[in-house]
Scaffold this motif. Structure first.
Motif, PDB file in Angstrom:
ATOM      1  N   ALA A 118       0.748  -1.320  -0.174  1.00 40.32           N
ATOM      2  CA  ALA A 118      -0.149   0.106   0.095  1.00 40.32           C
ATOM      3  C   ALA A 118       0.879   1.203  -0.008  1.00 40.32           C
ATOM      4  O   ALA A 118       0.425   2.497  -0.371  1.00 40.32           O
ATOM      5  CB  ALA A 118      -0.981  -0.073   1.256  1.00 40.32           C
ATOM      6  N   ASP A 119       1.873   1.268   0.574  1.00 42.10           N
ATOM      7  CA  ASP A 119       2.830   2.455   0.562  1.00 42.10           C
ATOM      8  C   ASP A 119       3.762   2.641  -0.794  1.00 42.10           C
ATOM      9  O   ASP A 119       4.690   3.386  -0.568  1.00 42.10           O
ATOM     10  CB  ASP A 119       3.754   2.080   1.871  1.00 42.10           C
ATOM     11  N   ARG A 120       3.661   1.575  -1.378  1.00 50.04           N
ATOM     12  CA  ARG A 120       4.585   1.875  -2.787  1.00 50.04           C
ATOM     13  C   ARG A 120       3.669   2.557  -3.968  1.00 50.04           C
ATOM     14  O   ARG A 120       2.822   1.933  -4.280  1.00 50.04           O
ATOM     15  CB  ARG A 120       4.860   0.309  -3.148  1.00 50.04           C
TER      16      ARG A 120
ATOM     17  N   ASP B 177      -4.837  16.625  -9.218  1.00 52.59           N
ATOM     18  CA  ASP B 177      -6.214  16.201  -9.895  1.00 52.59           C
ATOM     19  C   ASP B 177      -6.087  14.611 -10.206  1.00 52.59           C
ATOM     20  O   ASP B 177      -6.976  13.849 -10.190  1.00 52.59           O
ATOM     21  CB  ASP B 177      -6.517  16.993 -10.849  1.00 52.59           C
ATOM     22  N   PHE B 178      -4.887  14.295 -11.145  1.00 53.75           N
ATOM     23  CA  PHE B 178      -4.822  13.084 -11.452  1.00 53.75           C
ATOM     24  C   PHE B 178      -4.595  12.168 -10.406  1.00 53.75           C
ATOM     25  O   PHE B 178      -5.139  11.197 -10.449  1.00 53.75           O
ATOM     26  CB  PHE B 178      -3.710  12.846 -12.294  1.00 53.75           C
ATOM     27  N   ALA B 179      -3.690  12.462  -9.550  1.00 58.66           N
ATOM     28  CA  ALA B 179      -3.508  11.659  -8.151  1.00 58.66           C
ATOM     29  C   ALA B 179      -4.523  11.234  -7.225  1.00 58.66           C
ATOM     30  O   ALA B 179      -4.778   9.958  -6.917  1.00 58.66           O
ATOM     31  CB  ALA B 179      -2.240  12.138  -7.337  1.00 58.66           C
TER      32      ALA B 179
ATOM     33  N   ALA C 187      -2.861   5.699  -6.720  1.00 64.33           N
ATOM     34  CA  ALA C 187      -1.570   5.065  -6.385  1.00 64.33           C
ATOM     35  C   ALA C 187      -0.505   5.833  -6.836  1.00 64.33           C
ATOM     36  O   ALA C 187       0.616   5.317  -7.401  1.00 64.33           O
ATOM     37  CB  ALA C 187      -1.757   3.795  -7.224  1.00 64.33           C
ATOM     38  N   THR C 188      -0.713   7.132  -7.107  1.00 60.23           N
ATOM     39  CA  THR C 188       0.370   8.168  -7.432  1.00 60.23           C
ATOM     40  C   THR C 188       1.135   8.992  -6.275  1.00 60.23           C
ATOM     41  O   THR C 188       0.286   9.697  -5.569  1.00 60.23           O
ATOM     42  CB  THR C 188      -0.335   9.023  -8.615  1.00 60.23           C
TER      43      THR C 188
ATOM     44  N   HIS D 135      21.864  32.625  -6.239  1.00 60.63           N
ATOM     45  CA  HIS D 135      21.177  31.600  -5.340  1.00 60.63           C
ATOM     46  C   HIS D 135      21.640  31.877  -3.899  1.00 60.63           C
ATOM     47  O   HIS D 135      22.769  32.398  -3.733  1.00 60.63           O
ATOM     48  CB  HIS D 135      21.783  30.330  -5.934  1.00 60.63           C
ATOM     49  N   THR D 136      20.864  31.461  -2.998  1.00 56.95           N
ATOM     50  CA  THR D 136      21.174  31.330  -1.494  1.00 56.95           C
ATOM     51  C   THR D 136      21.333  29.972  -1.023  1.00 56.95           C
ATOM     52  O   THR D 136      21.045  29.163  -1.813  1.00 56.95           O
ATOM     53  CB  THR D 136      20.176  32.408  -0.900  1.00 56.95           C
ATOM     54  N   MET D 137      21.764  30.034   0.199  1.00 61.29           N
ATOM     55  CA  MET D 137      22.020  28.563   1.043  1.00 61.29           C
ATOM     56  C   MET D 137      20.625  28.249   1.646  1.00 61.29           C
ATOM     57  O   MET D 137      20.697  27.262   2.301  1.00 61.29           O
ATOM     58  CB  MET D 137      23.168  28.617   1.645  1.00 61.29           C
ATOM     59  N   GLU D 138      19.703  28.984   1.627  1.00 63.78           N
ATOM     60  CA  GLU D 138      18.406  28.703   2.555  1.00 63.78           C
ATOM     61  C   GLU D 138      17.833  27.362   2.233  1.00 63.78           C
ATOM     62  O   GLU D 138      17.859  26.750   1.228  1.00 63.78           O
ATOM     63  CB  GLU D 138      17.307  29.648   2.205  1.00 63.78           C
ATOM     64  N   MET D 139      17.152  26.568   3.260  1.00 61.77           N
ATOM     65  CA  MET D 139      16.358  25.395   2.695  1.00 61.77           C
ATOM     66  C   MET D 139      15.433  25.756   2.167  1.00 61.77           C
ATOM     67  O   MET D 139      14.749  26.914   2.137  1.00 61.77           O
ATOM     68  CB  MET D 139      16.253  24.784   4.139  1.00 61.77           C
ATOM     69  N   VAL D 140      14.839  24.676   1.401  1.00 62.75           N
ATOM     70  CA  VAL D 140      13.736  25.059   0.397  1.00 62.75           C
ATOM     71  C   VAL D 140      12.734  24.061   0.745  1.00 62.75           C
ATOM     72  O   VAL D 140      12.706  23.043   1.643  1.00 62.75           O
ATOM     73  CB  VAL D 140      14.201  24.680  -0.906  1.00 62.75           C
ATOM     74  N   PRO D 141      11.302  24.423   0.536  1.00 65.97           N
ATOM     75  CA  PRO D 141      10.130  23.657   0.749  1.00 65.97           C
ATOM     76  C   PRO D 141      10.077  22.332   0.169  1.00 65.97           C
ATOM     77  O   PRO D 141      10.525  22.300  -1.021  1.00 65.97           O
ATOM     78  CB  PRO D 141       8.720  24.659   0.681  1.00 65.97           C
ATOM     79  N   ILE D 142       9.276  21.353   0.764  1.00 68.01           N
ATOM     80  CA  ILE D 142       9.082  20.192  -0.086  1.00 68.01           C
ATOM     81  C   ILE D 142       7.667  19.722   0.634  1.00 68.01           C
ATOM     82  O   ILE D 142       7.257  19.768   1.735  1.00 68.01           O
ATOM     83  CB  ILE D 142      10.075  18.758  -0.011  1.00 68.01           C
ATOM     84  N   PHE D 143       6.767  19.394  -0.491  1.00 67.89           N
ATOM     85  CA  PHE D 143       5.390  18.869  -0.070  1.00 67.89           C
ATOM     86  C   PHE D 143       5.168  17.363  -0.760  1.00 67.89           C
ATOM     87  O   PHE D 143       5.757  17.293  -1.990  1.00 67.89           O
ATOM     88  CB  PHE D 143       4.346  19.811  -0.175  1.00 67.89           C
ATOM     89  N   ALA D 144       4.519  16.526  -0.353  1.00 66.09           N
ATOM     90  CA  ALA D 144       4.105  15.297  -0.709  1.00 66.09           C
ATOM     91  C   ALA D 144       2.733  14.792  -0.575  1.00 66.09           C
ATOM     92  O   ALA D 144       2.090  15.283   0.414  1.00 66.09           O
ATOM     93  CB  ALA D 144       5.184  14.314  -0.210  1.00 66.09           C
ATOM     94  N   TYR D 145       2.050  14.041  -1.557  1.00 66.41           N
ATOM     95  CA  TYR D 145       0.691  13.413  -1.392  1.00 66.41           C
ATOM     96  C   TYR D 145       1.076  12.220  -2.118  1.00 66.41           C
ATOM     97  O   TYR D 145       1.568  11.927  -3.064  1.00 66.41           O
ATOM     98  CB  TYR D 145      -0.108  14.563  -2.305  1.00 66.41           C
ATOM     99  N   GLY D 146       0.103  11.268  -1.138  1.00 73.25           N
ATOM    100  CA  GLY D 146      -0.035   9.956  -2.034  1.00 73.25           C
ATOM    101  C   GLY D 146       0.842   8.783  -1.309  1.00 73.25           C
ATOM    102  O   GLY D 146       1.377   9.047  -0.135  1.00 73.25           O
ATOM    103  N   PRO D 147       0.803   7.756  -1.824  1.00 70.80           N
ATOM    104  CA  PRO D 147       1.520   6.532  -1.229  1.00 70.80           C
ATOM    105  C   PRO D 147       2.915   6.757  -1.308  1.00 70.80           C
ATOM    106  O   PRO D 147       3.667   7.377  -2.285  1.00 70.80           O
ATOM    107  CB  PRO D 147       1.115   5.323  -2.055  1.00 70.80           C
TER     108      PRO D 147
END
Ligand SMILES: [Zn+2]
Length: 367
Positions: A30-32, A288-290, A295-296, A331-343
């Motif tokens: 399920a997590d894949r 929208d697709f996911a 499973a995306t 460019h700078t050395m700041e950390m950047v955002p990450i967001f995630a959705y789905g399995p």
């Protein structure tokens, strides 16, 4: 007695080996994710996202339940370029600035796109720069310098990537064709045509039905900016997803909002807003697709922050509420955002290195 002890130790070793083996296997199917869509906003920091949110009242990124920050430093330095950070996200390894998916010693680093191809998945790259530019290049080419775009084009044409959408036609045609930026006789359009449909406009791309492999060159060099063009990155993303979703083994797709970085280099707040809205639209198309597909895995992140961008309250009597400000045109050395959705999204919560993105995606693809 000795024999029994040995035997007991042997049995314990076997037991431990089984425990370790089980721990290294995926907990459940399920997590894949079956499909992976990785969206990269080039140069996008937290302020770029905030600016877009303030202007639009809401972001598609808010539909993603998992969030975190990504450390971006390159091998041997503090401030990365798109080649080194892209390599980390594509391969799981740090390299030097300017290098495309080779180690600092020059060894070839296998990319998540190549691992996906090896597993029979469909693969695609979408960008609003030349498709041979650093960020798309790190997924399907291996060269010592991001400037070797003619060689990147040759490697891309000869790779197994199924969908290429972006600018950069001039790197795929032989030198005697007007506008070519090659110095040799190689006709890479002919190479591509042997395995995929090749088009040169958005109209032709959108009309395609039932195609399973497509190269769409929308510009000789980079695509027009979001402000200037009459099509959106969301349109391109939705079409690429439609083409790739036809395969039975799942797909890996990278979509880049390439020009957020360029607007930030120019310290152009209005340009950043147009590019960010365009990029967020593509995030919406992917989600929208996911949401329908189930499973995306969708990941939205950035390779580095550009501009040292910050948002201030506008001075009294100003026509606008927010005053964009820049501390740099680089460019700078700041950390950047990450967001995630789905399995598989849960792994991306918290603070990670950019190599974690590549290593985790490759692990998902190999399972
Ligand atoms: Zn840049």
């Amino acid at each position: 007695m000795r024999w029994t002890m040995k035997r007991a130790r042997f049995q314990v070793s076997i037991l431990l080996a089984i425990v370790f083996l089980m721990a290294s296997l995926p907990a459940s199917g399920a997590d894949r994710p079956k499909n992976i869509i990785l969206l990269i906003g080039d140069g996008m920091g937290v302020a770029h996202l905030t600016f877009s949110h303030l202007a639009t009242g809401g972001l598609n990124a808010e539909r993603m339940p998992v969030g975190g920050l990504i450390k971006t430093f390159p091998f041997g330095g503090m401030v990365t370029d798109s080649a080194a950070s892209g390599t980390a996200m594509a391969t799981g390894y740090k390299t030097k600035n300017g290098v495309i998916s080779l180690s600092p010693e020059g060894d070839t680093l296998r990319t998540v796109l190549e691992s996906a191809e090896a597993r029979g998945m469909s693969t695609g790259l979408v960008a609003t720069s030349s498709i041979t530019h650093a960020t798309p290049a790190v997924f399907a080419a291996h060269v010592t310098s991001r400037r070797m775009e003619a060689e990147i084009a040759r490697q891309m044409a000869q790779s197994g990537v199924d969908v290429l959408v972006g600018g950069g036609w001039s790197f795929f045609v032989p030198h005697d064709i007007a506008g070519s930026r090659r110095t040799d006789d190689l006709d890479l359009i002919e190479v591509l045509k042997k395995r995929m449909t090749v088009v040169r406009s958005v109209e032709e791309l959108m009309k395609l039905e039932g195609a399973t492999a497509v190269a769409a060159f929308l510009a000789s060099r980079e695509c027009p900016s979001a402000k200037e063009r009459d099509y959106s990155l969301a349109d391109l993303a939705a079409k690429a997803i439609e083409i790739l979703a036809g395969g039975s083994e799942g797909f890996f797709l990278m979509i880049e909002g390439s020009q957020i970085d360029w607007a930030a280099h120019d310290n152009d707040g209005d340009g950043i807003l147009h590019e960010m809205k365009d990029f967020d639209g593509a995030v919406g198309a992917a989600l929208d697709f996911a949401e329908k597909n189930g499973a995306t895995l969708v990941i939205m992140t950035s390779d580095h922050e550009t501009g040292g961008f910050a948002l201030h309250e506008s001075p009294m009597h100003s026509s606008r509420m927010v005053e964009p400000a820049f501390t740099s045109d680089r460019h700078t050395m700041e950390m950047v955002p990450i967001f995630a959705y789905g399995p598989g999204a849960g792994a991306f919560g918290g603070i990670h290195d950019n190599t974690f993105v590549g290593a985790t995606l490759i692990e998902y693809v190999r399972r």
